[in-house]
Design an enzyme around this catalytic site. Structure first.
Site, short mmCIF file in Angstrom:
data_model
loop_
_atom_site.label_atom_id
_atom_site.label_comp_id
_atom_site.label_asym_id
_atom_site.label_seq_id
_atom_site.Cartn_x
_atom_site.Cartn_y
_atom_site.Cartn_z
N SER A 189 -6.01 2.21 7.03
CA SER A 189 -7.45 2.09 6.74
C SER A 189 -7.80 0.65 6.33
O SER A 189 -8.87 0.14 6.68
CB SER A 189 -7.87 3.08 5.65
OG SER A 189 -7.31 2.75 4.42
N HIS B 46 -1.88 -4.31 -3.56
CA HIS B 46 -1.18 -3.24 -4.28
C HIS B 46 -2.23 -2.35 -4.96
O HIS B 46 -3.19 -2.87 -5.56
CB HIS B 46 -0.23 -3.84 -5.31
CG HIS B 46 0.61 -2.80 -5.97
ND1 HIS B 46 1.68 -2.21 -5.33
CD2 HIS B 46 0.52 -2.23 -7.20
CE1 HIS B 46 2.21 -1.30 -6.14
NE2 HIS B 46 1.52 -1.29 -7.27
N GLU C 272 -10.30 -1.39 -2.22
CA GLU C 272 -9.50 -2.21 -1.27
C GLU C 272 -10.34 -2.62 -0.07
O GLU C 272 -10.34 -3.78 0.33
CB GLU C 272 -8.27 -1.41 -0.81
CG GLU C 272 -7.27 -1.17 -1.94
CD GLU C 272 -5.99 -0.50 -1.46
OE1 GLU C 272 -4.94 -0.77 -2.05
OE2 GLU C 272 -6.03 0.32 -0.52
C1 GAR Z 1 -2.95 0.93 0.34
O1 GAR Z 1 -3.54 1.66 -0.70
C2 GAR Z 1 -2.13 -0.21 -0.22
O2 GAR Z 1 -2.63 -0.71 -1.42
C3 GAR Z 1 -0.79 0.44 -0.42
O3 GAR Z 1 -0.62 1.25 0.70
C4 GAR Z 1 -1.92 1.77 1.07
C5 GAR Z 1 -2.05 1.68 2.58
O4 GAR Z 1 -3.18 2.37 3.00
N1 GAR Z 1 0.24 -0.53 -0.57
C6 GAR Z 1 1.26 -0.39 -1.44
O5 GAR Z 1 1.40 0.60 -2.11
C7 GAR Z 1 2.20 -1.59 -1.50
N2 GAR Z 1 3.08 -1.47 -2.62
P1 GAR Z 1 -3.77 2.15 4.45
O6 GAR Z 1 -2.63 2.35 5.45
O7 GAR Z 1 -4.81 3.21 4.59
O8 GAR Z 1 -4.33 0.79 4.53
#
Ligand code: GAR
Length: 273
Positions: free
Chosen positions: A93, A185, A255
């Site tokens: 996302s 993060h 985010e």
């Molecule tokens: C996000 O929330 C990001 O902050 C996290 O993975 C998710 C990916 O979501 N990252 C971590 O936890 C790194 N330690 P997405 O695939 O929907 O972008």
């Protein structure tokens, strides 16, 4: 043909206007007249050519042409559009929001490559929909060789964004891209970071701790998990009713709201220095 025509008409308009202005200031023909005329037509020429290019539909060609001439004369360097690789492992996302942002703000950067370590991950579909090249990476090559560094360099990648990428970044890659790899993060680092702290594990730990706020951290990547200089943080409140999944939604919103803009600002800052 229209370009030559624009040059010719622009030149003529410039000559006529130059003579008219000199006649107005009443300079006698001679060396001063010639010098004044040369200075005037040099100054008038860009305006006349641009003016003529509008009705002839050649405005963007001449705008770029004059921009290049100006860059040469002023000795300034053309700022290059940075090429970016996104490394992601999941649904993507954040990747989607970053791609959307750079599809609109094309001068800020270009997503050159989406790199993934999971067959079938959502992020690969996003790449396909947006005609972005993908690279499916293998663990052994990623951690023990320079294969992918060579590949990134070959594709002109200037900057790397981690968006839910769950492997640790090896030191050879960090050395190849110093201060040019950033991560997001889903918590307020230095709390709730480190090995195993990703996605829902983070939100479960935050809810269990009974903290009253959480948030996001965008930081440069170094050799440690979820470490490196912090670039940006944003917070959100945790209500008593919040669960790990409701908190995850709040965090995703934060985010999506901030990551693309922070990336663009870092790219601009690095491009200037
Ligand atoms: C996000 O929330 C990001 O902050 C996290 O993975 C998710 C990916 O979501 N990252 C971590 O936890 C790194 N330690 P997405 O695939 O929907 O972008």
């Amino acid at each position: 043909m229209l370009i030559i025509f624009t040059f010719a008409l622009g030149g003529s308009l410039c000559g006529i206007t130059g003579r008219k202005i000199i006649a107005l200031i009443n300079i006698q023909e001679g060396i001063i007249w010639a010098m004044a005329y040369i200075v005037l037509i040099t100054l008038l020429w860009p305006f006349c050519v641009i003016l003529i290019s509008i009705p002839l539909g050649q405005f963007s060609f001449f705008k770029n042409y004059l921009h290049k001439v100006w860059m040469k004369i002023s000795g300034r360097k053309e700022s290059k559009i940075p090429l970016v690789a996104i490394l992601a492992s999941g649904a993507g996302s954040n990747t989607q929001k970053i791609v959307d942002y750079f599809n609109i703000h094309t001068n800020d950067g270009k997503i050159q490559l989406i790199v993934c370590n999971k067959i079938g991950a959502g992020v690969l579909h996003i790449a396909k929909k947006n005609n972005i090249d993908t690279l499916l990476i293998e663990k052994d090559k990623f951690f023990n060789t320079d294969t992918y560094i060579i590949e990134f360099k070959k594709r002109g990648v200037d900057f790397i964004i981690l968006a839910g990428f769950l492997w640790k970044v090896p030191s050879n890659l960090i050395k190849a891209y110093p201060d040019k790899i950033i991560n997001i993060h889903p918590a307020l680092l230095p709390k709730y970071g480190g090995k195993g702290m990703f996605g829902n594990h983070v939100h479960e730990a935050v809810i269990a701790s009974e903290d009253t706020e959480s948030g996001i951290t965008i930081h440069y990547v170094d050799e440690l998990y979820d470490h490196g200089n912090i670039i940006f943080q944003a917070t959100c409140k945790i209500d008593e009713k919040d669960t790990p999944s409701s908190l995850a939604q709040k965090i995703h919103l934060l985010e999506h709201q901030h990551y693309p803009i922070v990336i663009a600002n870092v790219l601009k800052m690095q491009n200037r220095s």
